[in-house]
Motif scaffolding. Structure first.
Motif, PDB file in Angstrom:
ATOM      1  N   GLY A  23       0.794  -1.225   0.000  1.00 58.31           N
ATOM      2  CA  GLY A  23       0.000   0.000   0.000  1.00 58.31           C
ATOM      3  C   GLY A  23       0.819   1.263   0.000  1.00 58.31           C
ATOM      4  O   GLY A  23       0.382   2.294  -0.518  1.00 58.31           O
ATOM      5  N   VAL A  24       2.001   1.209   0.587  1.00 61.12           N
ATOM      6  CA  VAL A  24       2.881   2.381   0.587  1.00 61.12           C
ATOM      7  C   VAL A  24       3.524   2.576  -0.786  1.00 61.12           C
ATOM      8  O   VAL A  24       3.592   3.694  -1.312  1.00 61.12           O
ATOM      9  N   VAL A  25       3.988   1.480  -1.371  1.00 60.20           N
ATOM     10  CA  VAL A  25       4.777   1.572  -2.599  1.00 60.20           C
ATOM     11  C   VAL A  25       3.911   1.732  -3.841  1.00 60.20           C
ATOM     12  O   VAL A  25       4.174   2.594  -4.696  1.00 60.20           O
ATOM     13  N   TRP A  26       2.851   0.914  -3.956  1.00 60.67           N
ATOM     14  CA  TRP A  26       2.195   0.764  -5.243  1.00 60.67           C
ATOM     15  C   TRP A  26       1.114   1.786  -5.597  1.00 60.67           C
ATOM     16  O   TRP A  26       0.954   2.098  -6.786  1.00 60.67           O
ATOM     17  N   PRO A  27       0.313   2.338  -4.658  1.00 57.36           N
ATOM     18  CA  PRO A  27      -0.729   3.275  -5.103  1.00 57.36           C
ATOM     19  C   PRO A  27      -0.214   4.462  -5.910  1.00 57.36           C
ATOM     20  O   PRO A  27      -0.809   4.823  -6.939  1.00 57.36           O
ATOM     21  N   LEU A  28       0.876   5.072  -5.476  1.00 58.54           N
ATOM     22  CA  LEU A  28       1.413   6.215  -6.229  1.00 58.54           C
ATOM     23  C   LEU A  28       1.919   5.770  -7.604  1.00 58.54           C
ATOM     24  O   LEU A  28       1.747   6.480  -8.604  1.00 58.54           O
ATOM     25  N   HIS A  80       0.077   6.812 -11.335  1.00 58.82           N
ATOM     26  CA  HIS A  80       0.817   7.373 -12.468  1.00 58.82           C
ATOM     27  C   HIS A  80       0.674   6.496 -13.716  1.00 58.82           C
ATOM     28  O   HIS A  80       0.403   7.000 -14.810  1.00 58.82           O
ATOM     29  N   THR A  81       0.836   5.186 -13.555  1.00 60.78           N
ATOM     30  CA  THR A  81       0.781   4.306 -14.735  1.00 60.78           C
ATOM     31  C   THR A  81      -0.630   4.216 -15.306  1.00 60.78           C
ATOM     32  O   THR A  81      -0.802   4.133 -16.524  1.00 60.78           O
ATOM     33  N   ILE A  82      -1.643   4.257 -14.437  1.00 52.00           N
ATOM     34  CA  ILE A  82      -3.022   4.223 -14.944  1.00 52.00           C
ATOM     35  C   ILE A  82      -3.341   5.492 -15.723  1.00 52.00           C
ATOM     36  O   ILE A  82      -3.956   5.456 -16.791  1.00 52.00           O
ATOM     37  N   SER A  83      -2.925   6.633 -15.196  1.00 48.91           N
ATOM     38  CA  SER A  83      -3.192   7.894 -15.905  1.00 48.91           C
ATOM     39  C   SER A  83      -2.382   8.002 -17.192  1.00 48.91           C
ATOM     40  O   SER A  83      -2.787   8.680 -18.126  1.00 48.91           O
ATOM     41  N   THR A  84      -1.237   7.319 -17.262  1.00 54.79           N
ATOM     42  CA  THR A  84      -0.366   7.407 -18.442  1.00 54.79           C
ATOM     43  C   THR A  84      -0.692   6.341 -19.478  1.00 54.79           C
ATOM     44  O   THR A  84      -0.840   6.648 -20.674  1.00 54.79           O
ATOM     45  N   TRP A  85      -0.805   5.086 -19.039  1.00 54.56           N
ATOM     46  CA  TRP A  85      -0.989   3.975 -19.987  1.00 54.56           C
ATOM     47  C   TRP A  85      -2.326   3.257 -19.850  1.00 54.56           C
ATOM     48  O   TRP A  85      -2.658   2.414 -20.678  1.00 54.56           O
ATOM     49  N   GLY A  86      -3.077   3.545 -18.795  1.00 52.21           N
ATOM     50  CA  GLY A  86      -4.358   2.888 -18.607  1.00 52.21           C
ATOM     51  C   GLY A  86      -4.271   1.728 -17.627  1.00 52.21           C
ATOM     52  O   GLY A  86      -3.197   1.191 -17.357  1.00 52.21           O
ATOM     53  N   TRP A  87      -5.428   1.344 -17.105  1.00 53.61           N
ATOM     54  CA  TRP A  87      -5.443   0.304 -16.071  1.00 53.61           C
ATOM     55  C   TRP A  87      -5.127  -1.075 -16.637  1.00 53.61           C
ATOM     56  O   TRP A  87      -4.576  -1.924 -15.945  1.00 53.61           O
ATOM     57  N   ARG A  88      -5.450  -1.332 -17.904  1.00 56.50           N
ATOM     58  CA  ARG A  88      -5.154  -2.638 -18.481  1.00 56.50           C
ATOM     59  C   ARG A  88      -3.650  -2.875 -18.611  1.00 56.50           C
ATOM     60  O   ARG A  88      -3.135  -3.931 -18.230  1.00 56.50           O
ATOM     61  N   ALA A  89      -2.946  -1.896 -19.134  1.00 58.35           N
ATOM     62  CA  ALA A  89      -1.494  -2.034 -19.264  1.00 58.35           C
ATOM     63  C   ALA A  89      -0.837  -2.151 -17.895  1.00 58.35           C
ATOM     64  O   ALA A  89       0.142  -2.895 -17.717  1.00 58.35           O
ATOM     65  N   THR A  90      -1.381  -1.428 -16.921  1.00 58.68           N
ATOM     66  CA  THR A  90      -0.843  -1.510 -15.565  1.00 58.68           C
ATOM     67  C   THR A  90      -0.986  -2.922 -15.012  1.00 58.68           C
ATOM     68  O   THR A  90      -0.045  -3.474 -14.417  1.00 58.68           O
TER      69      THR A  90
END
Length: 406
Positions: free
Chosen positions: A151-156, A160-170
């Motif tokens: 929870g500390v490492v991954w939400p941030l 970023h990756t969802i806003s950049t590449w989308g939730w599927r690519a993430t």
């Protein structure tokens, strides 16, 4: 084959740390649905209950799968359930990207939860507890921090990756990373364990006619029921905090940061709770932590500003962080060690069901009332019922200890 090192040794802590890292990677998988809740809901009809149910099914699947995987780990070794589970998590993330709600449910519930997290979570609790005697509470506190490290490492990162590449690519990229890291750690560090307390219990016959004056299964049902009730409110902020912040006018990045701060507070305080549990026992630790959780959850009903929400989230992290390892420690203290392989997963089944109900219920009540207030009020009431069960067990434990001394 050479005998494993003695319990409570340096090697024990290395193994516990490797197990912690495995859980830290695995618990990152369902967090993608938490951080990307609104984006996923937007592509699946707009109902937030869809991704919320996916995350809940992951917890439910983990809880149910842990019972079966605990038996398999007892029979074949924890290394194999962990390695198979890591591959299953990767497959589940790929399946969840295929675009239909039912595929999201299968990917999260069956592959990420039942086969994936189920193969790691409960089996690793039993496994790590076998490497410790005097510092078992501290070791379980460390291991159970895997979800908080995630929870500390991954939400941030996910925001970023969802806003950049989308939730599927993430999801797909993280699935590959998770499988690679966990496979490496499991093959290198998860060696067979030797639990001296198990051998001692077997030589003595493990005789224990009552638990705090109750039949063993009666006491166990009460403890498992308390775990279920406390995990309903525990799941709500962790599953919906990012969306709650967005509803109250805060950017998604602030919500993700708040979730990270919450889990960072939980991680730090959990290590202190482990020391407390080593001194006063698992049951009393769970009672104190549950009181603090109830007070913090009620804060979400009254606070709306950014600073206040950060404060309540930190208080929530400090409060609830002791609960899961305290329950596991209470089982190891109250019941014969040879029963741990099925009692610990069964207890975690109930706690996982509570997490599943809490995460889904908050999304369902939001869809009904367009507000998270009914959900948090329900969580507080569930916590009160939990305190009634824990308080009863603590009173019975104190009376039983006094009679034993007399």
């Amino acid at each position: 084959m050479a005998s494993p090192p003695l319990v409570d040794s340096r090697a024990s802590w290395i193994i516990a740390t490797a197990a912690l890292c495995c859980l830290g990677m695995t618990f990152g998988a369902p967090l993608i649905s938490t951080v990307g809740l609104k984006a996923i809901a937007g592509e699946m009809g707009g109902a937030r209950s869809v991704p919320a149910l996916g995350g809940s099914l992951a917890w439910l699947g983990s809880a149910v799968g842990g019972v079966m995987m605990g038996r398999l780990a007892h029979r074949f070794g924890v290394r194999w359930t962990v390695m198979a589970g890591s591959v299953s998590v990767c497959l589940g993330l790929f399946i969840s990207t295929l675009g239909e709600p039912w595929l999201l449910y299968i990917g999260h519930g069956v592959f990420i939860g039942f086969l994936g997290m189920g193969g790691l979570n409960a089996p690793l609790y039993v496994y790590v507890s076998q490497w410790f005697e005097r510092r078992r509470g501290s070791a379980l506190a460390l291991l159970s921090s895997g979800s908080y490290i995630a929870g500390v490492v991954w939400p941030l990162v996910f925001e970023h990756t969802i806003s950049t590449w989308g939730w599927r690519a993430t999801m797909m990229g993280y699935g590959v990373l998770e499988a690679a890291v966990v496979l490496m750690l499991a093959s290198r560090f998860l060696r067979p364990a030797a639990d001296t307390s198990v051998r001692t219990a077997e030589h003595k016959g493990g005789e224990r006619p009552t638990v705090f004056g109750l039949r063993p299964n009666t006491a166990f049902v009460m403890l498992a029921g308390a775990a279920f009730l406390c995990c309903i409110p525990m799941a709500m902020p962790q599953s919906h905090l990012v969306a709650l912040c967005s509803d109250r006018g805060l950017p998604a990045a602030v919500g993700a940061a708040m979730l990270s701060v919450l889990l960072a507070a939980a991680f730090i305080s959990r290590q202190a709770w482990g020391l407390v549990a080593d001194r006063i026992g698992g049951l009393r630790t769970a009672l104190i932590s549950s009181v603090m959780q109830a007070a913090a959850v009620s804060g979400y009903l009254h606070v709306t500003e950014q600073f206040g929400l950060f404060t309540v989230s930190i208080a929530f992290g400090l409060g609830f962080s002791a609960l899961i390892p305290a329950y596991v420690l209470a089982v190891r203290e109250a019941f014969p060690a040879r029963e741990a392989y099925w009692r610990v997963p069964s207890l975690m089944l109930m706690s996982g069901c509570g997490m599943a109900v809490g995460g889904w219920l908050a999304g369902y009540l939001y869809d009904q009332y367009a507000s998270y207030d009914p959900a948090f009020l329900t969580g507080v009431l569930s916590n009160v019922a939990n305190l009634a069960l824990l308080g009863t067990l603590v009173v019975l434990q104190v009376r039983w200890m006094r009679r034993a001394v007399a």
